[in-house]
Design an enzyme around this catalytic site. Structure first.
Site, mmCIF file in Angstrom:
data_model
loop_
_atom_site.group_PDB
_atom_site.id
_atom_site.type_symbol
_atom_site.label_atom_id
_atom_site.label_comp_id
_atom_site.label_asym_id
_atom_site.label_seq_id
_atom_site.Cartn_x
_atom_site.Cartn_y
_atom_site.Cartn_z
ATOM 1 N N LYS A 1 0.700 -1.303 -0.305
ATOM 2 C CA LYS A 1 -0.034 0.015 0.263
ATOM 3 C C LYS A 1 0.695 1.164 -0.218
ATOM 4 C CE LYS A 1 -4.571 -1.461 0.848
ATOM 5 N NZ LYS A 1 -4.966 -1.905 1.878
ATOM 6 N N LYS B 1 -5.218 -8.850 -13.823
ATOM 7 C CA LYS B 1 -6.613 -9.157 -13.634
ATOM 8 C C LYS B 1 -7.284 -8.156 -14.066
ATOM 9 C CE LYS B 1 -6.496 -10.236 -9.016
ATOM 10 N NZ LYS B 1 -6.298 -10.180 -7.268
ATOM 11 N N LYS C 1 -10.815 -2.346 -11.067
ATOM 12 C CA LYS C 1 -11.647 -1.583 -11.215
ATOM 13 C C LYS C 1 -10.872 -0.340 -11.997
ATOM 14 C CE LYS C 1 -15.976 0.913 -9.690
ATOM 15 N NZ LYS C 1 -16.848 0.621 -9.663
#
Ligand code: TRP
Length: 334
Positions: A115, A196, A199
């Site tokens: 992250k 993959k 969104k």
């Protein structure tokens, strides 16, 4: 737990309308688990705050996700489905758990490092505490089994360690060590055939898309890159359209396409048209259920409120036990 069934908890960040990857991976599994377990499914809006740039769509994204879950067959009669922040006790437990978590454990987690790599300009305190909040989600409901993708395994191991530290520190048994139930996700690639479906990469087909949108998107899918002319034979083994046929078309049709593609008997355009038709046919019952729910958003909110009420009952009981175990003075309401 209830009816002697094992309790399952899972959560997902409210990313709005779900795509085929979410459906074939997580959501179908949620639906299936309802047959054998007592399931609690949470839309984790507080977790979403760690990374979203804006919260203006948060409420709508929660609703869209709830619609997809309901349409897919998550059954509020059987399972608890709710929005994380509607049971704010989770944030209270998060704070109490944070006292038994060494900082180094948090900074070492591969999910945290990832992250930080992805959002270097927004490394906030909440992001570091993400796994503690996730542990609180699971432990608040004393869930025994947590179905998640393998990417979440470090978080589950972390939650188990939190339980051991907490129970040891306060010499108690109140928290339950959850087991991971790894969801085997079929590798659903995006329209680009390389990444993959996701969104954020804008390579997705939404489950709720209409027939025409689905068809148009399928027509843009990348096929076997070696197959350039219509007369070239193709290789279904490297073709993303073929992988989708395996998920949405009948065995006979898959067999036929496999054969015909290799001898250039069928072209990519026809192959895609057939795929779009099959995706639309197999999703039609889900889409029609979704349209019905979407007509009455108030009813969907009621389902979520009712879920939160049921979840809160469990949460209150756990928090009472946690407070007693720690030795926090109990307020008269408890
Ligand atoms: N971290 C999970 C994910 O990104 C979402 C999540 C939050 C979760 N709380 C949870 C999953 C509790 C399982 C159990 O996918």
């Amino acid at each position: 737990m209830e009816n002697g069934k094992i309790r399952v908890f899972s959560g997902a960040r409210p990313t709005g309308r779900q795509h085929l990857g979410n459906y074939l991976g997580a959501i179908q599994n949620y639906v299936e688990l309802q047959k054998s377990y007592e399931c609690i499914y949470s839309i984790v809006d507080i977790h979403a705050l760690t990374t979203v740039e804006t919260t203006k769509d948060l409420k709508q994204n929660c609703l869209e996700m709830a619609l997809d879950w309901l349409a897919a067959g998550v059954d509020p009669e059987k399972s608890i489905m709710f929005i994380q922040s509607h049971v704010p006790q989770v944030m209270e437990l998060h704070t109490m758990l944070s006292m038994v978590v060494p900082m180094g454990k948090l900074t070492d987690l591969p999910t945290f490092k990832e992250k930080v790599r992805m959002h270097p300009q927004n490394v906030n305190y909440g992001l570091l505490g993400y796994p503690v909040l996730m542990s609180a989600d699971i432990l608040l409901y004393k869930a025994e089994l947590v179905p998640v993708g393998i990417d979440q395994a470090p978080h589950l191991e972390f939650a188990r360690e939190v339980v051991r530290s907490f129970n040891f520190r306060y010499n108690t048994q109140v928290l339950v060590e959850p087991q991971i139930k790894v969801t085997t996700v079929p590798k659903v690639m995006g329209l680009d055939g390389v990444n993959k479906m996701s969104k954020s990469l804008n390579n997705e087909i939404e489950i709720a898309a209409d027939d025409e949108t689905t068809r148009k998107l399928v027509m843009t899918m990348v096929t076997d890159p070696q197959r350039i002319r219509r007369t070239d034979p193709g290789d279904p083994d490297v073709c993303n359209v073929f992988s989708f046929h395996k998920m949405f078309s009948s065995d006979e049709e898959v067999e036929e396409i496999n054969r015909e593609c290799r001898i250039a008997g069928i072209g990519c355009v026809d192959c895609k048209k057939r795929l779009a038709k099959n995706i639309n046919a197999s999703l039609e019952p889900l889409r029609s259920r979704r349209r019905k729910f979407a007509e009455k958003p108030d009813q969907v909110w009621e389902i979520l409120y009712d879920g939160a009420d049921r979840a809160r009952k469990i949460a209150d009981q756990t928090m009472l036990e946690v407070r007693e175990a720690i030795g926090i003075p109990i307020y008269r309401e408890f």
